[in-house]
Design a protein around this motif. Structure first.
Motif, PDB file in Angstrom:
ATOM      1  N   PRO A   1      23.326  36.273  64.513  1.00 17.69           N
ATOM      2  CA  PRO A   1      22.530  35.334  63.725  1.00 17.69           C
ATOM      3  C   PRO A   1      21.368  34.691  64.469  1.00 17.69           C
ATOM      4  O   PRO A   1      21.482  34.339  65.643  1.00 17.69           O
ATOM      5  CB  PRO A   1      23.546  34.261  63.307  1.00 17.69           C
ATOM      6  N   ASN A   2      20.298  34.550  63.725  1.00 16.69           N
ATOM      7  CA  ASN A   2      19.059  33.867  64.137  1.00 16.69           C
ATOM      8  C   ASN A   2      18.201  34.665  65.109  1.00 16.69           C
ATOM      9  O   ASN A   2      17.081  34.259  65.412  1.00 16.69           O
ATOM     10  CB  ASN A   2      19.356  32.473  64.720  1.00 16.69           C
TER      11      ASN A   2
ATOM     12  N   LEU B   1      14.521  35.505  64.803  1.00 18.85           N
ATOM     13  CA  LEU B   1      13.493  34.498  65.114  1.00 18.85           C
ATOM     14  C   LEU B   1      13.077  34.529  66.586  1.00 18.85           C
ATOM     15  O   LEU B   1      12.328  33.657  67.042  1.00 18.85           O
ATOM     16  CB  LEU B   1      14.009  33.097  64.755  1.00 18.85           C
ATOM     17  N   LEU B   2      13.568  35.509  67.301  1.00 17.73           N
ATOM     18  CA  LEU B   2      13.245  35.625  68.728  1.00 17.73           C
ATOM     19  C   LEU B   2      11.716  35.635  68.912  1.00 17.73           C
ATOM     20  O   LEU B   2      11.001  36.324  68.184  1.00 17.73           O
ATOM     21  CB  LEU B   2      13.851  36.924  69.260  1.00 17.73           C
TER      22      LEU B   2
ATOM     23  N   ARG C   1      10.908  30.648  68.429  1.00 13.27           N
ATOM     24  CA  ARG C   1      11.493  29.333  68.704  1.00 13.27           C
ATOM     25  C   ARG C   1      12.014  29.297  70.138  1.00 13.27           C
ATOM     26  O   ARG C   1      12.451  30.310  70.670  1.00 13.27           O
ATOM     27  CB  ARG C   1      12.660  29.059  67.738  1.00 13.27           C
ATOM     28  N   GLU C   2      11.971  28.100  70.741  1.00 16.36           N
ATOM     29  CA  GLU C   2      12.518  27.868  72.083  1.00 16.36           C
ATOM     30  C   GLU C   2      12.129  28.952  73.095  1.00 16.36           C
ATOM     31  O   GLU C   2      13.005  29.508  73.779  1.00 16.36           O
ATOM     32  CB  GLU C   2      14.041  27.735  71.998  1.00 16.36           C
TER      33      GLU C   2
ATOM     34  N   TYR D   1      14.400  31.433  75.499  1.00 19.51           N
ATOM     35  CA  TYR D   1      14.600  32.833  75.079  1.00 19.51           C
ATOM     36  C   TYR D   1      13.390  33.738  75.327  1.00 19.51           C
ATOM     37  O   TYR D   1      13.455  34.929  75.047  1.00 19.51           O
ATOM     38  CB  TYR D   1      14.991  32.873  73.592  1.00 19.51           C
TER      39      TYR D   1
ATOM     40  N   ASN E   1      24.529  41.623  71.170  1.00 16.74           N
ATOM     41  CA  ASN E   1      24.254  40.198  71.409  1.00 16.74           C
ATOM     42  C   ASN E   1      24.828  39.477  70.197  1.00 16.74           C
ATOM     43  O   ASN E   1      24.189  39.410  69.140  1.00 16.74           O
ATOM     44  CB  ASN E   1      22.763  39.916  71.553  1.00 16.74           C
TER      45      ASN E   1
ATOM     46  N   ALA F   1      25.205  36.461  69.588  1.00 13.86           N
ATOM     47  CA  ALA F   1      24.595  35.145  69.327  1.00 13.86           C
ATOM     48  C   ALA F   1      25.713  34.156  68.996  1.00 13.86           C
ATOM     49  O   ALA F   1      26.745  34.150  69.668  1.00 13.86           O
ATOM     50  CB  ALA F   1      23.508  35.257  68.259  1.00 13.86           C
ATOM     51  N   ALA F   2      25.566  33.364  67.932  1.00 11.76           N
ATOM     52  CA  ALA F   2      26.570  32.320  67.669  1.00 11.76           C
ATOM     53  C   ALA F   2      27.881  32.873  67.107  1.00 11.76           C
ATOM     54  O   ALA F   2      28.875  32.129  67.051  1.00 11.76           O
ATOM     55  CB  ALA F   2      25.995  31.249  66.756  1.00 11.76           C
TER      56      ALA F   2
ATOM     57  N   HIS G   1      23.534  38.520  76.564  1.00 11.75           N
ATOM     58  CA  HIS G   1      22.924  37.252  76.165  1.00 11.75           C
ATOM     59  C   HIS G   1      21.611  37.117  76.918  1.00 11.75           C
ATOM     60  O   HIS G   1      21.560  37.357  78.135  1.00 11.75           O
ATOM     61  CB  HIS G   1      23.837  36.066  76.489  1.00 11.75           C
TER      62      HIS G   1
ATOM     63  N   ILE H   1      24.384  31.906  79.547  1.00 12.90           N
ATOM     64  CA  ILE H   1      25.230  31.021  78.728  1.00 12.90           C
ATOM     65  C   ILE H   1      26.064  30.067  79.586  1.00 12.90           C
ATOM     66  O   ILE H   1      26.612  29.101  79.069  1.00 12.90           O
ATOM     67  CB  ILE H   1      26.126  31.804  77.730  1.00 12.90           C
TER      68      ILE H   1
ATOM     69  N   ARG I   1      23.627  26.574  80.305  1.00 14.48           N
ATOM     70  CA  ARG I   1      22.990  25.892  79.186  1.00 14.48           C
ATOM     71  C   ARG I   1      23.452  24.434  79.127  1.00 14.48           C
ATOM     72  O   ARG I   1      24.513  24.079  79.657  1.00 14.48           O
ATOM     73  CB  ARG I   1      23.341  26.621  77.873  1.00 14.48           C
TER      74      ARG I   1
ATOM     75  N   ARG J   1      28.550  26.874  74.860  1.00 16.40           N
ATOM     76  CA  ARG J   1      27.897  28.187  74.840  1.00 16.40           C
ATOM     77  C   ARG J   1      28.467  29.139  75.886  1.00 16.40           C
ATOM     78  O   ARG J   1      28.313  30.355  75.811  1.00 16.40           O
ATOM     79  CB  ARG J   1      26.391  28.049  75.073  1.00 16.40           C
TER      80      ARG J   1
END
Ligand code: CA2
Length: 147
Positions: free
Chosen positions: A12-13, A16-17, A20-21, A25, A76, A78-79, A102, A106, A109, A114
């Motif tokens: 998930p998410n 958006l690589l 964001r952030e 990332y 990967n 992710a969450a 990852h 992790i 962080r 995580r």
């Protein structure tokens, strides 16, 4: 002769690589990661199946496909790493080598939760904190095992 099949699966998410952030990332997009994985897979003689999903059932479906003879899996999660027990069970059903990747480290962080991925106990090994290069390294490792 049919090429050995390699799955690169993203949770998930990760679509958006790069958006964001970037300080965590990086600025590479998932499309860039796919292109990099295709280049690695091509030179290793793999057929690549590259996917991303925000839906647990879709990830499980790809793992069920991989179960039927894939040469390797790069995931990967992710969450999904933190609550994805059905994905953990599906990974355990796969006999091929599995590399968990990852992008960030992790273990380094701000959020301590995580650091503990459920998936690691079902994976052959894990790469964390080497940025998107971790995907390329995982594919090279699987190519060596397959060769
Ligand atoms: O470092 C990784 O690759 C992670 O698996 C990324 C996951 C995160 O939950 C893990 O702890 C570590 C997903 C991060 C949230 O999604 C984003 C996607 C793109 C850009 C920023 C955040």
């Amino acid at each position: 002769m049919a090429k050995p099949v390699l799955f690169v699966l993203n949770g998930p998410n990760l679509e958006l690589l790069g958006e964001r952030e970037p300080e965590i990332y990086g600025s590479t997009t998932l499309a860039d990661v796919e292109a990099m994985c295709r280049a690695e897979a091509d030179s290793a003689g793999f057929e690549l199946r590259f996917h991303q999903t925000n839906a647990e059932h879709e990830m499980i479906g790809w793992l069920h496909e991989a179960r039927k003879g894939a040469a390797g899996i790069v995931i990967n999660p992710a969450a999904f790493s933190y609550a994805g027990y059905p994905i953990f069970d599906a990974l355990k059903m796969c006999a091929c080598p599995i590399v968990e990747v990852h992008i960030s480290n992790i273990h380094r962080r701000d959020e301590a939760w995580r650091a503990h991925s459920l998936m690691t106990a079902a994976a052959t090994g894990m790469i964390t904190g080497l940025g998107v290069h971790g995907y390329a390294l995982a594919i090279r490792h699987l190519a060596q095992l397959a060769g």
